[in-house]
Design a protein around this motif. Structure first.
Motif, PDB file in Angstrom:
ATOM      1  N   VAL A 248      -7.933  10.352   4.007  1.00  0.00           N
ATOM      2  CA  VAL A 248      -7.855  11.214   2.834  1.00  0.00           C
ATOM      3  C   VAL A 248      -7.541  10.320   1.640  1.00  0.00           C
ATOM      4  O   VAL A 248      -6.408   9.861   1.490  1.00  0.00           O
ATOM      5  N   PRO A 249      -8.523  10.010   0.796  1.00  0.00           N
ATOM      6  CA  PRO A 249      -8.311   9.028  -0.259  1.00  0.00           C
ATOM      7  C   PRO A 249      -7.298   9.499  -1.310  1.00  0.00           C
ATOM      8  O   PRO A 249      -7.073  10.717  -1.453  1.00  0.00           O
ATOM      9  N   PRO A 250      -6.689   8.486  -1.988  1.00  0.00           N
ATOM     10  CA  PRO A 250      -6.931   7.046  -1.866  1.00  0.00           C
ATOM     11  C   PRO A 250      -6.113   6.419  -0.742  1.00  0.00           C
ATOM     12  O   PRO A 250      -4.972   6.792  -0.508  1.00  0.00           O
ATOM     13  N   VAL A 251      -6.732   5.437  -0.088  1.00  0.00           N
ATOM     14  CA  VAL A 251      -6.128   4.763   1.057  1.00  0.00           C
ATOM     15  C   VAL A 251      -6.501   3.285   0.994  1.00  0.00           C
ATOM     16  O   VAL A 251      -7.651   2.944   0.684  1.00  0.00           O
ATOM     17  N   MET A 252      -5.533   2.422   1.332  1.00  0.00           N
ATOM     18  CA  MET A 252      -5.787   0.986   1.407  1.00  0.00           C
ATOM     19  C   MET A 252      -5.307   0.482   2.753  1.00  0.00           C
ATOM     20  O   MET A 252      -4.133   0.627   3.097  1.00  0.00           O
ATOM     21  N   ILE A 253      -6.206  -0.116   3.531  1.00  0.00           N
ATOM     22  CA  ILE A 253      -5.903  -0.619   4.869  1.00  0.00           C
ATOM     23  C   ILE A 253      -6.126  -2.128   4.875  1.00  0.00           C
ATOM     24  O   ILE A 253      -7.192  -2.607   4.500  1.00  0.00           O
ATOM     25  N   GLY A 254      -5.118  -2.896   5.296  1.00  0.00           N
ATOM     26  CA  GLY A 254      -5.216  -4.346   5.317  1.00  0.00           C
ATOM     27  C   GLY A 254      -6.029  -4.876   6.489  1.00  0.00           C
ATOM     28  O   GLY A 254      -6.537  -4.114   7.325  1.00  0.00           O
ATOM     29  N   ASP A 255      -6.137  -6.199   6.561  1.00  0.00           N
ATOM     30  CA  ASP A 255      -6.895  -6.856   7.623  1.00  0.00           C
ATOM     31  C   ASP A 255      -6.226  -6.641   8.985  1.00  0.00           C
ATOM     32  O   ASP A 255      -5.007  -6.504   9.087  1.00  0.00           O
ATOM     33  N   ASP A 256      -7.058  -6.628  10.042  1.00  0.00           N
ATOM     34  CA  ASP A 256      -6.597  -6.655  11.438  1.00  0.00           C
ATOM     35  C   ASP A 256      -5.708  -5.462  11.796  1.00  0.00           C
ATOM     36  O   ASP A 256      -4.774  -5.579  12.599  1.00  0.00           O
TER      37      ASP A 256
ATOM     38  N   LYS B  40     -15.405   5.587  -2.483  1.00  0.00           N
ATOM     39  CA  LYS B  40     -14.642   6.820  -2.284  1.00  0.00           C
ATOM     40  C   LYS B  40     -13.132   6.627  -2.370  1.00  0.00           C
ATOM     41  O   LYS B  40     -12.367   7.551  -2.079  1.00  0.00           O
ATOM     42  N   GLY B  41     -12.689   5.425  -2.767  1.00  0.00           N
ATOM     43  CA  GLY B  41     -11.259   5.196  -2.840  1.00  0.00           C
ATOM     44  C   GLY B  41     -10.631   4.952  -1.481  1.00  0.00           C
ATOM     45  O   GLY B  41      -9.438   5.214  -1.284  1.00  0.00           O
ATOM     46  N   ILE B  42     -11.424   4.448  -0.533  1.00  0.00           N
ATOM     47  CA  ILE B  42     -10.930   4.071   0.793  1.00  0.00           C
ATOM     48  C   ILE B  42     -11.268   2.591   0.986  1.00  0.00           C
ATOM     49  O   ILE B  42     -12.438   2.230   1.157  1.00  0.00           O
ATOM     50  N   TRP B  43     -10.239   1.747   0.914  1.00  0.00           N
ATOM     51  CA  TRP B  43     -10.444   0.306   1.022  1.00  0.00           C
ATOM     52  C   TRP B  43     -10.050  -0.161   2.415  1.00  0.00           C
ATOM     53  O   TRP B  43      -8.917   0.052   2.859  1.00  0.00           O
ATOM     54  N   LEU B  44     -10.977  -0.799   3.113  1.00  0.00           N
ATOM     55  CA  LEU B  44     -10.730  -1.306   4.458  1.00  0.00           C
ATOM     56  C   LEU B  44     -10.858  -2.821   4.459  1.00  0.00           C
ATOM     57  O   LEU B  44     -11.853  -3.372   3.974  1.00  0.00           O
ATOM     58  N   GLY B  45      -9.855  -3.505   5.023  1.00  0.00           N
ATOM     59  CA  GLY B  45      -9.892  -4.944   5.148  1.00  0.00           C
ATOM     60  C   GLY B  45     -10.798  -5.391   6.278  1.00  0.00           C
ATOM     61  O   GLY B  45     -11.511  -4.588   6.904  1.00  0.00           O
ATOM     62  N   ASP B  46     -10.747  -6.680   6.590  1.00  0.00           N
ATOM     63  CA  ASP B  46     -11.557  -7.233   7.672  1.00  0.00           C
ATOM     64  C   ASP B  46     -10.952  -6.881   9.027  1.00  0.00           C
ATOM     65  O   ASP B  46      -9.733  -6.773   9.183  1.00  0.00           O
ATOM     66  N   ASN B  47     -11.836  -6.703  10.000  1.00  0.00           N
ATOM     67  CA  ASN B  47     -11.426  -6.500  11.394  1.00  0.00           C
ATOM     68  C   ASN B  47     -10.504  -5.293  11.558  1.00  0.00           C
ATOM     69  O   ASN B  47      -9.508  -5.341  12.283  1.00  0.00           O
ATOM     70  N   VAL B  48     -10.815  -4.206  10.876  1.00  0.00           N
ATOM     71  CA  VAL B  48     -10.071  -2.946  11.047  1.00  0.00           C
ATOM     72  C   VAL B  48     -10.744  -2.149  12.161  1.00  0.00           C
ATOM     73  O   VAL B  48     -11.952  -1.909  12.134  1.00  0.00           O
ATOM     74  N   ARG B  49      -9.935  -1.729  13.133  1.00  0.00           N
ATOM     75  CA  ARG B  49     -10.451  -0.954  14.263  1.00  0.00           C
ATOM     76  C   ARG B  49      -9.999   0.499  14.126  1.00  0.00           C
ATOM     77  O   ARG B  49      -8.785   0.771  14.106  1.00  0.00           O
ATOM     78  N   VAL B  50     -10.966   1.387  14.009  1.00  0.00           N
ATOM     79  CA  VAL B  50     -10.690   2.797  13.727  1.00  0.00           C
ATOM     80  C   VAL B  50     -11.085   3.621  14.952  1.00  0.00           C
ATOM     81  O   VAL B  50     -12.223   3.558  15.433  1.00  0.00           O
ATOM     82  N   GLY B  51     -10.143   4.419  15.466  1.00  0.00           N
ATOM     83  CA  GLY B  51     -10.392   5.238  16.644  1.00  0.00           C
ATOM     84  C   GLY B  51     -11.261   6.459  16.347  1.00  0.00           C
ATOM     85  O   GLY B  51     -11.694   6.695  15.215  1.00  0.00           O
ATOM     86  N   GLN B  52     -11.485   7.232  17.391  1.00  0.00           N
ATOM     87  CA  GLN B  52     -12.325   8.421  17.264  1.00  0.00           C
ATOM     88  C   GLN B  52     -11.588   9.524  16.500  1.00  0.00           C
ATOM     89  O   GLN B  52     -10.390   9.743  16.685  1.00  0.00           O
TER      90      GLN B  52
ATOM     91  N   LYS C  68      -1.254  -5.682   6.717  1.00  0.00           N
ATOM     92  CA  LYS C  68      -2.038  -6.447   7.664  1.00  0.00           C
ATOM     93  C   LYS C  68      -1.424  -6.421   9.060  1.00  0.00           C
ATOM     94  O   LYS C  68      -0.207  -6.403   9.225  1.00  0.00           O
ATOM     95  N   ALA C  69      -2.311  -6.405  10.070  1.00  0.00           N
ATOM     96  CA  ALA C  69      -1.920  -6.500  11.478  1.00  0.00           C
ATOM     97  C   ALA C  69      -1.002  -5.365  11.917  1.00  0.00           C
ATOM     98  O   ALA C  69      -0.237  -5.516  12.868  1.00  0.00           O
ATOM     99  N   SER C  70      -1.065  -4.229  11.255  1.00  0.00           N
ATOM    100  CA  SER C  70      -0.265  -3.070  11.666  1.00  0.00           C
ATOM    101  C   SER C  70      -1.009  -2.277  12.737  1.00  0.00           C
ATOM    102  O   SER C  70      -2.229  -2.371  12.889  1.00  0.00           O
ATOM    103  N   ARG C  71      -0.235  -1.471  13.484  1.00  0.00           N
ATOM    104  CA  ARG C  71      -0.782  -0.657  14.559  1.00  0.00           C
ATOM    105  C   ARG C  71      -0.352   0.787  14.341  1.00  0.00           C
ATOM    106  O   ARG C  71       0.846   1.096  14.339  1.00  0.00           O
ATOM    107  N   ILE C  72      -1.343   1.651  14.155  1.00  0.00           N
ATOM    108  CA  ILE C  72      -1.088   3.071  13.931  1.00  0.00           C
ATOM    109  C   ILE C  72      -1.546   3.831  15.175  1.00  0.00           C
ATOM    110  O   ILE C  72      -2.713   3.737  15.568  1.00  0.00           O
ATOM    111  N   GLY C  73      -0.645   4.576  15.804  1.00  0.00           N
ATOM    112  CA  GLY C  73      -0.952   5.227  17.069  1.00  0.00           C
ATOM    113  C   GLY C  73      -1.812   6.477  16.939  1.00  0.00           C
ATOM    114  O   GLY C  73      -2.156   6.921  15.837  1.00  0.00           O
TER     115      GLY C  73
END
Length: 347
Positions: A265-273, A248-260, A290-295
Motif C-alpha cells: 500500500v504505497p508509499p513504501v520503500m524496501i531495501g536490498d536483500d 506507483k510510489g513502491i520502491w524495491l531494492g535489489d534481491n527482494v523476495r516477495v511471497g504470495q 536492508k536484509a530484513s525479514r518480514i514474516g
C-alpha cells in the motif's frame, strides 16, 4: 573551499535509537544521513571535508573512510571532550581553508549553497548564518536583521511573542578564518551565545541569508517520522535507492523476495536483500531496511525499520521505529520505539 561537518553528538532526544550511535549516522531512507549530506555537498561543488567526531567516532570513520569511495577527501578532527559548536570549529582550525562552510550534521536539509556563497562574497563580512523560516521560533536561535541582511541581534530560543522575526539559525555557516581569532582554544564555546555576539559587537560583520529548499531538525522521534513521510511523498527530494515500480510510489531494492499474496500500500520503500512472507500487508508509509525479514501475514504501516530487522509471522506494527537488528513478534505494537530486543518504549 572545505566543509566542516559537526558530528560529535549522540542526540539524546532520539534515544534509544542513537544510544550507541552518533546522531548524524541515523538512517534516513536506509542510508546514514551523514552519507546523504556528504553527497549533497559534493553535488554543490565541495570535494574536501573535515568531520568533527567524538562519540563512537569509529562508526563514522569506518563507514566514510578517507572519502575516496565517494570521490572526495575527508579528514577528521577528534574532540577529547565536547567543545560546543565554536569550540569544535576551533579544534578543527588547522584543517580548514581561509573560507569554509560549517554544518551541524544532524540538521536535515537540501539547499542551494551557491546562492549563500554569492551573498557571503558580496557582503565581505566575517560570517554568514544561513537562515530558515519557521512557524514557532521559540525552539531555535532567532535573528534580527537590517535591510541589507546584517545581523544586529542574535537571540537563543526566545518566547514566541518576544521573537524579533521567524528567521532562525539553520545550523549552516560560511565563515572566514579571521572569525576564529575570537574563539579561545581548549574549552567549550557556544557559537550562538559567545562567538556571534562578539563578532556583531566588534563590527566584524555577521550577516544572515535565507535559504530555500527542505530543512528539518530531526531531533525528536516525531520529526524523524515526519522526515520519512516527507521523503516517501517526495517533499524531501533526497535520492531513494531501488526501483520505483511503475511510478506507483513502491520502491524495491535489489534481491527482494516477495511471497504470495503480498499487498503493498504505497508509499513504501524496501531495501536490498529483504524477504517478505506470504499475505503480508506493507504500507502505507513503511520503510524496511536492508536484509530484513518480514514474516507471513505481518501488517506493517506508518513504521520505519532499520537494517537486519526480523518481524515474526502475524505481528501487527503501526507507528513504530526499530533500530538495526531488532526482532519482534508476534506482537501488536503501536507507537513503539526500539533499538534492541525486548527494549520497547510505548507512549
Amino acid at each position: 573551499m572545505k566543509a566542516l561537518f559537526l558530528a560529535g553528538g549522540l542526540g539524546t532526544r532520539l534515544r534509544p535509537l542513537t544510544e550507541h550511535l552518533p546522531k548524524p549516522m541515523a538512517l534516513v531512507g536506509n542510508r546514514p544521513w551523514l552519507e546523504h549530506l556528504l553527497l549533497h555537498y559534493k553535488d554543490q561543488g565541495v570535494n574536501e571535508f573535515v568531520i568533527a567526531v567524538k562519540h563512537y567516532r569509529e562508526l563514522i570513520e569506518s563507514h566514510l573512510g578517507d572519502g575516496s569511495k565517494y570521490g572526495v577527501r575527508i579528514d577528521y578532527a577528534v574532540e577529547k571532550e565536547l567543545l560546543g559548536t565554536a569550540g569544535a570549529i576551533k579544534n578543527a582550525e588547522h584543517l580548514l581553508s581561509d573560507r569554509f562552510i560549517v554544518v551541524n550534521a544532524d540538521i536535515i536539509h537540501q539547499v542551494d549553497l551557491r546562492s549563500a556563497l554569492r551573498f557571503h562574497e558580496n557582503h565581505g563580512g566575517a560570517a554568514t548564518i544561513c537562515l530558515t523560516e519557521v512557524d514557532d521560533p521559540s525552539h531555535y536561535g532567532v535573528v534580527e536583521q537590517t535591510d541589507n541582511g546584517r545581523i544586529v541581534r542574535f537571540i537563543e530560543k526566545p518566547k514566541k511573542e518576544e521573537a524579533p522575526s521567524n528567521r532562525v539559525n539553520a545550523g549552516i555557516y560560511i565563515m572566514e578564518r579571521r572569525a576564529l581569532e575570537l574563539v579561545p582554544s581548549g574549552r567549550a564555546v557556544s557559537i550562538e551565545k559567545e562567538t556571534f555576539p562578539l563578532l556583531i559587537d566588534n563590527g566584524s560583520g555577521v550577516y544572515g541569508h535565507p535559504i530555500g529548499g527542505y530543512w528539518m531538525d530531526m531531533g525528536t522521534k516525531e520529526r524523524y517520522r515526519q522526515l520519512h513521510w516527507d521523503l516517501l511523498d517526495r517533499r524531501f527530494p533526497v535520492k531513494i535507492e531501488g526501483k520505483d515500480m511503475e511510478g506507483k510510489g513502491i520502491w524495491l531494492g535489489d534481491n527482494v523476495r516477495v511471497g504470495q499474496g503480498v499487498l503493498f500500500v504505497p508509499p513504501v520503500m524496501i531495501g536490498d536483500d529483504v524477504t517478505i512472507g506470504d499475505r503480508a500487508i506493507i504500507g502505507p508509509y513503511a520503510v524496511v531496511g536492508k536484509a530484513s525479514r518480514i514474516g507471513n501475514q505481518v501488517r506493517l504501516a506508518n513504521s520505519i525499520l532499520w537494517d537486519r530487522c526480523k518481524v515474526r509471522a502475524g505481528a501487527q506494527l503501526n507507528d513504530c521505529i526499530f533500530g538495526s537488528g531488532m526482532q519482534v513478534g508476534p506482537h501488536i505494537l503501536h507507537e513503539a520505539v526500539c533499538n534492541r530486543n525486548l527494549e520497547v518504549q510505548r507512549r
